[in-house]
Design a protein around this motif. Structure first.
Motif, PDB file in Angstrom:
ATOM      1  N   GLN A  52      12.245  -1.587   5.935  1.00 25.65           N
ATOM      2  CA  GLN A  52      11.134  -1.113   6.760  1.00 25.65           C
ATOM      3  C   GLN A  52      10.264  -0.171   5.945  1.00 25.65           C
ATOM      4  O   GLN A  52      10.766   0.693   5.221  1.00 25.65           O
ATOM      5  N   ALA A  53       8.971  -0.375   6.049  1.00 26.43           N
ATOM      6  CA  ALA A  53       8.010   0.551   5.462  1.00 26.43           C
ATOM      7  C   ALA A  53       6.954   0.829   6.520  1.00 26.43           C
ATOM      8  O   ALA A  53       6.697  -0.001   7.397  1.00 26.43           O
ATOM      9  N   ARG A  73      10.591   3.466  -9.794  1.00 21.67           N
ATOM     10  CA  ARG A  73      11.679   4.345 -10.207  1.00 21.67           C
ATOM     11  C   ARG A  73      12.317   4.983  -8.971  1.00 21.67           C
ATOM     12  O   ARG A  73      11.602   5.339  -8.030  1.00 21.67           O
ATOM     13  N   PRO A  74      13.640   5.145  -8.987  1.00 22.12           N
ATOM     14  CA  PRO A  74      14.274   5.846  -7.860  1.00 22.12           C
ATOM     15  C   PRO A  74      13.681   7.244  -7.716  1.00 22.12           C
ATOM     16  O   PRO A  74      13.303   7.868  -8.710  1.00 22.12           O
ATOM     17  N   TRP A  75      13.624   7.725  -6.497  1.00 28.16           N
ATOM     18  CA  TRP A  75      13.054   9.040  -6.254  1.00 28.16           C
ATOM     19  C   TRP A  75      13.991  10.146  -6.701  1.00 28.16           C
ATOM     20  O   TRP A  75      13.570  11.260  -6.923  1.00 28.16           O
ATOM     21  N   VAL A  76      15.278   9.843  -6.816  1.00 24.25           N
ATOM     22  CA  VAL A  76      16.262  10.837  -7.217  1.00 24.25           C
ATOM     23  C   VAL A  76      16.983  10.329  -8.454  1.00 24.25           C
ATOM     24  O   VAL A  76      17.348   9.158  -8.527  1.00 24.25           O
ATOM     25  N   THR A  81       0.799  -1.224   0.000  1.00 22.40           N
ATOM     26  CA  THR A  81       0.000   0.000   0.000  1.00 22.40           C
ATOM     27  C   THR A  81       0.833   1.276   0.000  1.00 22.40           C
ATOM     28  O   THR A  81       0.264   2.366  -0.067  1.00 22.40           O
ATOM     29  N   VAL A  82       2.159   1.154   0.093  1.00 18.73           N
ATOM     30  CA  VAL A  82       3.023   2.341   0.109  1.00 18.73           C
ATOM     31  C   VAL A  82       4.134   2.183  -0.939  1.00 18.73           C
ATOM     32  O   VAL A  82       4.571   1.075  -1.217  1.00 18.73           O
ATOM     33  N   PRO A  83       4.595   3.293  -1.514  1.00 21.06           N
ATOM     34  CA  PRO A  83       5.614   3.205  -2.571  1.00 21.06           C
ATOM     35  C   PRO A  83       7.055   3.416  -2.097  1.00 21.06           C
ATOM     36  O   PRO A  83       7.982   3.299  -2.885  1.00 21.06           O
ATOM     37  N   LEU A  84       7.227   3.752  -0.823  1.00 21.77           N
ATOM     38  CA  LEU A  84       8.552   4.114  -0.334  1.00 21.77           C
ATOM     39  C   LEU A  84       8.828   3.431   0.996  1.00 21.77           C
ATOM     40  O   LEU A  84       7.937   3.327   1.842  1.00 21.77           O
ATOM     41  N   PHE A  94       9.925   1.144  -4.000  1.00 18.94           N
ATOM     42  CA  PHE A  94       9.855  -0.308  -4.101  1.00 18.94           C
ATOM     43  C   PHE A  94       8.455  -0.737  -4.517  1.00 18.94           C
ATOM     44  O   PHE A  94       7.522   0.059  -4.533  1.00 18.94           O
ATOM     45  N   ARG A  95       8.369  -2.011  -4.836  1.00 17.55           N
ATOM     46  CA  ARG A  95       7.061  -2.634  -5.022  1.00 17.55           C
ATOM     47  C   ARG A  95       7.175  -4.082  -4.581  1.00 17.55           C
ATOM     48  O   ARG A  95       8.261  -4.653  -4.529  1.00 17.55           O
TER      49      ARG A  95
END
Length: 145
Positions: free
Chosen positions: A72-73, A110-113, A21-24, A42-43
């Motif tokens: 950890q998420a 995709r990487p955030w940076v 449920t979260v992307p990071l 991540f997925r």
């Protein structure tokens, strides 16, 4: 969950569901014999592995290849002092299979940076645990400034 307790230990199935449920999240690994933590996109793959998107020029990719790491998420609500956190431990490896890599490059995280072509690492979960913290009772909250 005991009504007097605000903390609930989550089942493995619920932990796996929440991860989707979260992307990071944050990957925890060893770099130069010291613990390191890096936020990563991540997925959750259909087979349950975590696919981590890394910048191709990062030292993290090399550090995660063939090692044990933690991930950890969470999703937290500081106003209500509620939320959940999931921790996963397992072995990580870089994705080298051409077909799998092509699929990830097409529709993976995709990487955030950075705008470069990402590198992917997969973490195969061996231990999964988590907790949920229910909202604090009325009148219990952050200290006033």
């Amino acid at each position: 969950m005991d009504p007097d307790q605000r903390v609930e230990t989550l089942s493995e199935a619920e932990c796996r569901r929440l991860l989707g449920t979260v992307p990071l999240g944050r990957v925890v690994y060893t770099e130069h014999a010291l613990p390191a933590v890096l936020p990563v996109a991540f997925r959750v793959a259909p087979d349950g592995r975590l696919v981590l998107a890394l910048r191709s020029d990062s030292t993290t990719a090399r550090a995660l290849d063939g090692t044990v790491a933690a991930f950890q998420a969470d999703l937290l609500d500081p106003e209500h002092r509620a939320g959940w956190s999931v921790l996963v431990h397992g072995r990580t490896e870089l994705v080298r299979d051409r077909a799998e890599l092509a699929e990830l490059l097409r529709d993976g995280p995709r990487p955030w940076v950075g705008g470069q072509t990402p590198v992917y690492a997969v973490l195969t979960p061996e231990l999964i645990g988590g907790r949920r913290l229910d909202a604090a009772p009325a009148g219990v909250g952050p200290e006033p400034s």
